[in-house]
Design an enzyme around this catalytic site. Structure first.
Site, PDB file in Angstrom:
ATOM      1  N   PRO A  39      -3.615 -30.110 -12.075  1.00  0.00           N
ATOM      2  CA  PRO A  39      -4.066 -31.104 -11.098  1.00  0.00           C
ATOM      3  C   PRO A  39      -3.012 -32.183 -10.884  1.00  0.00           C
ATOM      4  CG  PRO A  39      -5.097 -31.503 -13.223  1.00  0.00           C
ATOM      5  CD  PRO A  39      -4.217 -30.297 -13.394  1.00  0.00           C
ATOM      6  N   SER A  58      -2.691 -30.591  -5.815  1.00  0.00           N
ATOM      7  CA  SER A  58      -2.840 -29.896  -7.091  1.00  0.00           C
ATOM      8  C   SER A  58      -2.383 -28.460  -6.872  1.00  0.00           C
ATOM      9  CB  SER A  58      -4.306 -29.903  -7.535  1.00  0.00           C
ATOM     10  OG  SER A  58      -4.711 -31.209  -7.848  1.00  0.00           O
ATOM     11  N   HIS A 107       0.338 -30.090 -17.781  1.00  0.00           N
ATOM     12  CA  HIS A 107      -1.111 -30.212 -17.555  1.00  0.00           C
ATOM     13  C   HIS A 107      -1.454 -31.138 -16.405  1.00  0.00           C
ATOM     14  CE1 HIS A 107      -0.916 -34.192 -19.230  1.00  0.00           C
ATOM     15  NE2 HIS A 107      -2.204 -34.312 -19.365  1.00  0.00           N
ATOM     16  N   HIS A 162     -12.430 -32.247 -13.859  1.00  0.00           N
ATOM     17  CA  HIS A 162     -11.557 -32.602 -14.986  1.00  0.00           C
ATOM     18  C   HIS A 162     -12.325 -33.478 -15.962  1.00  0.00           C
ATOM     19  CE1 HIS A 162      -8.094 -35.289 -16.604  1.00  0.00           C
ATOM     20  NE2 HIS A 162      -8.160 -34.204 -17.328  1.00  0.00           N
ATOM     21  N   SER A 211      -2.216 -36.212  -9.375  1.00  0.00           N
ATOM     22  CA  SER A 211      -2.925 -37.468  -9.563  1.00  0.00           C
ATOM     23  C   SER A 211      -3.807 -37.685  -8.340  1.00  0.00           C
ATOM     24  CB  SER A 211      -1.924 -38.603  -9.722  1.00  0.00           C
ATOM     25  OG  SER A 211      -0.986 -38.567  -8.670  1.00  0.00           O
ATOM     26  N   MET A 212      -4.596 -38.759  -8.384  1.00  0.00           N
ATOM     27  CA  MET A 212      -5.559 -39.010  -7.319  1.00  0.00           C
ATOM     28  C   MET A 212      -4.857 -39.116  -5.964  1.00  0.00           C
ATOM     29  SD  MET A 212      -8.408 -41.975  -7.363  1.00  0.00           S
ATOM     30  CE  MET A 212      -7.350 -43.254  -6.715  1.00  0.00           C
ATOM     31  N   GLY A 237       1.107 -36.715 -15.267  1.00  0.00           N
ATOM     32  CA  GLY A 237       1.571 -37.553 -16.373  1.00  0.00           C
ATOM     33  C   GLY A 237       1.805 -38.986 -15.927  1.00  0.00           C
ATOM     34  N   HIS A 247      -6.587 -28.346 -21.926  1.00  0.00           N
ATOM     35  CA  HIS A 247      -5.235 -28.847 -22.142  1.00  0.00           C
ATOM     36  C   HIS A 247      -5.096 -29.824 -23.309  1.00  0.00           C
ATOM     37  CE1 HIS A 247      -6.162 -31.332 -18.266  1.00  0.00           C
ATOM     38  NE2 HIS A 247      -6.476 -32.061 -19.309  1.00  0.00           N
TER      39      HIS A 247
END
Lengths: 461, 141
Positions: A358, A365, A384, A232, A360-361, A387, A326
């Site tokens: 994807p 995903s 995307h 990313h 978040s960490m 958020g 995106h």
């Protein structure tokens, strides 16, 4: 509080009032909407709806959050005749995007060497300037890259034909014109091709945890327990400078337009003006830069896989699944009207298109395909990512890098971060629930998940 | 502190508030806030000097350009700054002369805190208060 009318469980209408030219639509569950209400997303959606030439409705997707000018997770289609193009509708990181590199390795095969792999990737894939893995380009070479995108790297032996075939737009927007990119932008970009950047940019190793659509997964070469890599990042300093340059050019050329807008970052160049054409050419060049950037990073990642698992591209199945952007504006025709479709923190999702969302960490995903309703609802777009819900400053106050490390390790996820605080800022608690974002996309029929990916190792840029 | 980072102002970005006795000092402190948001400057040495001269049509544009130079010199020349001194600032015909001091970024030595993509006009305010000149802005991370 902004007045929204419930249309269905996943669709909320902001009726046209005041200077709005069309309605605003928020595609979200009640749960996500409550989060969206917490910042200025809806005010920004209202501003988007007031732009000239806007078609049908201004859109906020389930992962929407506050940006500048347009909200992130926002889609607006402005007519190429009566509308315009807005750098703030694309975002500063032009063609920020995601790609997935497949392997034919299973988690069982990768696990014993996962640490070596992560160390190798961390060393080979630089986050910023002055790093080894970056390409050193002269200004002329850079201009060539800006006009050719991934094709430039193929000529240099740094990409294979399939890398072009499996990339959105085949890794090149033909409208690119390097002469429309300022010297300042060129200077910022010339040493950064092949660098991840930091913040929310990452390189993850995932395992396919669940096959949701067997037929499509088989077609795309995705199987249960398969290990793959996700990258990313975007157009780095070059794209950021192009965005800044053109906001300024628009302000200087059309001061009356900018003065009439509620927010300077909404600045747009009217369709058919020279500035609109120039920005689109420079934005396209930046998009090509971003694709080349992700390609070079992937190529370096391939080298790491080949070294650690002692094989070749073919023997290890190191093929590009897909690459999506995106943050972009594209010229598309919807319901007979040619538009600049602005997707800011939004992914193109025409029926059948491959889509990557994807999490978040530390969270899942998804691989998806565009759904049948995307054309009528979202100008062929979907979300995307998860958020953000929490500012980085707040995330750092509430979470320490150590607590995030501990949480990741309790999930069995290895983590390397180029900045100490980066891990805390990117903690999953700072983001919306990816599962809910996917559920909304699926229920609306704008994108359909085909496989769930679970992270096993993360490099936070 | 002559500056602070604000919570909840910007979901994905970083909001800065800086204050100075006058406009010159407020500009200086805003640049310092930016530099310190990007790097841990403790170990940065003042080995290289950059003189920046900027003119713009209004004060906000001037602030934008002046701060953008911090990003530019990092990306284009790999520089990380420690200090900034505004030598002159003209409000009537917006213009600034400033000196940045720092050195070439070395990942072994310097710690990156945030990668700032761009300066933005979002929420940008330059105002006189009873404590001096206060500047607020959001940078894109």
């Amino acid at each position: 509080m902004m007045n929204l009318k419930k249309v269905s469980d996943f669709e909320w209408k902001m009726p046209k009032t005041g200077s709005m030219r069309v309605d605003g639509i928020v595609y979200a569950s009640e749960e996500l909407l409550n989060v969206i209400r917490n910042d200025r997303t809806l005010e920004q959606l209202q501003n988007m709806a007031s732009l000239p030439g806007i078609q049908k409705h201004a859109i906020a997707l389930p992962d929407a959050h506050q940006g500048y000018g347009f909200c992130i997770g926002g889609v607006a289609a402005l007519s190429t005749k009566e509308g315009g193009i807005s750098p703030g509708g694309v975002g500063f990181d032009i063609n920020c995007g995601v790609r997935v590199l497949k392997t034919n390795l299973t988690l069982k095969e990768v696990s014993p060497k996962i640490k070596d792999l992560l160390d190798s990737l961390f060393k080979k894939i630089p986050s910023g300037v002055g790093s080894e893995g970056a390409l050193k380009l002269s200004i002329d070479e850079l201009k060539d890259l800006l006009e050719k995108g991934v094709n430039y790297l193929k000529q240099k032996g740094l990409a294979v034909e399939n890398d072009i075939i499996n990339c959105e737009n085949n890794g090149c927007m033909k409208e690119a014109n390097a002469e429309k990119v300022s010297e300042r932008a060129l200077n910022r970009g010339k040493g950064q091709v092949g660098t991840l950047g930091s913040g929310n940019h990452f390189l993850d190793i995932h395992v396919v945890d669940e096959i949701i659509d067997e037929k499509l997964c088989k077609k795309f070469g995705i199987f249960k327990n398969q290990v793959n890599a996700m990258i990313h990042c975007g157009s780095r300093g070059l794209g950021h400078q192009v965005a800044s340059d053109y906001v300024r050019k628009i302000e200087n050329t059309f001061p009356n337009i900018v003065n009439s807008l509620p927010d300077r970052e909404l600045a747009y160049a009217p369709s058919n003006s020279q500035v609109a054409i120039d920005y689109f050419s420079a934005m396209s060049a930046s998009a090509n830069y971003a694709w080349a950037n992700r390609q070079l990073i992937m190529n370096n990642a391939r080298d790491c896989f080949m070294k650690v698992f002692d094989g070749s591209i073919e023997s290890l199945g190191l093929e590009l699944f897909y690459d999506v952007c995106h943050n972009i504006a594209k010229i598309e025709t919807h319901e007979g009207v040619e538009c600049f479709v602005h997707r800011k923190g939004a992914t193109k999702s025409f029926p059948g298109d491959k889509v990557i969302i994807p999490g978040s960490m530390g969270t899942n995903s998804y691989l998806l395909v565009g759904g049948d309703n995307s054309m009528s609802k979202t100008f062929g777009s979907t979300a995307h990512g998860a958020g953000r819900v929490m500012s980085r400053t707040k995330a750092k106050k509430e979470m320490t890098p150590e607590s995030v490390m501990k949480e990741m390790s309790s999930k069995g996820i290895l983590l390397k971060s180029s900045t100490r605080m980066g891990a805390a800022e990117e903690s999953e608690h700072a983001y919306k629930d990816i599962e809910e974002v996917i559920r909304v996309s699926k229920s609306l029929g704008i994108a359909k998940p085909i496989a769930k990916l679970r992270p096993v190792a993360v490099i936070n840029g | 502190m002559p500056y602070e980072y604000l919570e909840n102002e910007a979901t994905a970005d970083l909001a800065i508030r800086a204050i100075g006795m006058d406009l010159r000092e407020a500009f200086e402190n805003t640049a310092l806030a930016l530099i310190n948001a990007m790097f841990d400057t403790d170990k940065v040495e003042e080995q290289e000097i950059k003189l920046v001269t900027r003119e713009a049509k209004d004060l906000k544009s001037l602030l934008y350009d002046f701060l953008e130079d911090v990003l530019y010199f990092h990306d284009a020349e790999g520089l990380v700054f420690k200090t900034v001194s505004v030598e002159s600032l003209n409000e009537e015909e917006p213009g600034i002369k400033a000196v940045f001091k720092g050195e070439v970024f070395n990942p072994e030595k310097h710690e990156v805190k945030n990668s700032v993509k761009a300066i933005t006009y979002f929420g940008m305010k330059i105002k006189n208060t009873n404590k001096g000149v206060e500047i607020e802005l959001t940078v894109d991370l």
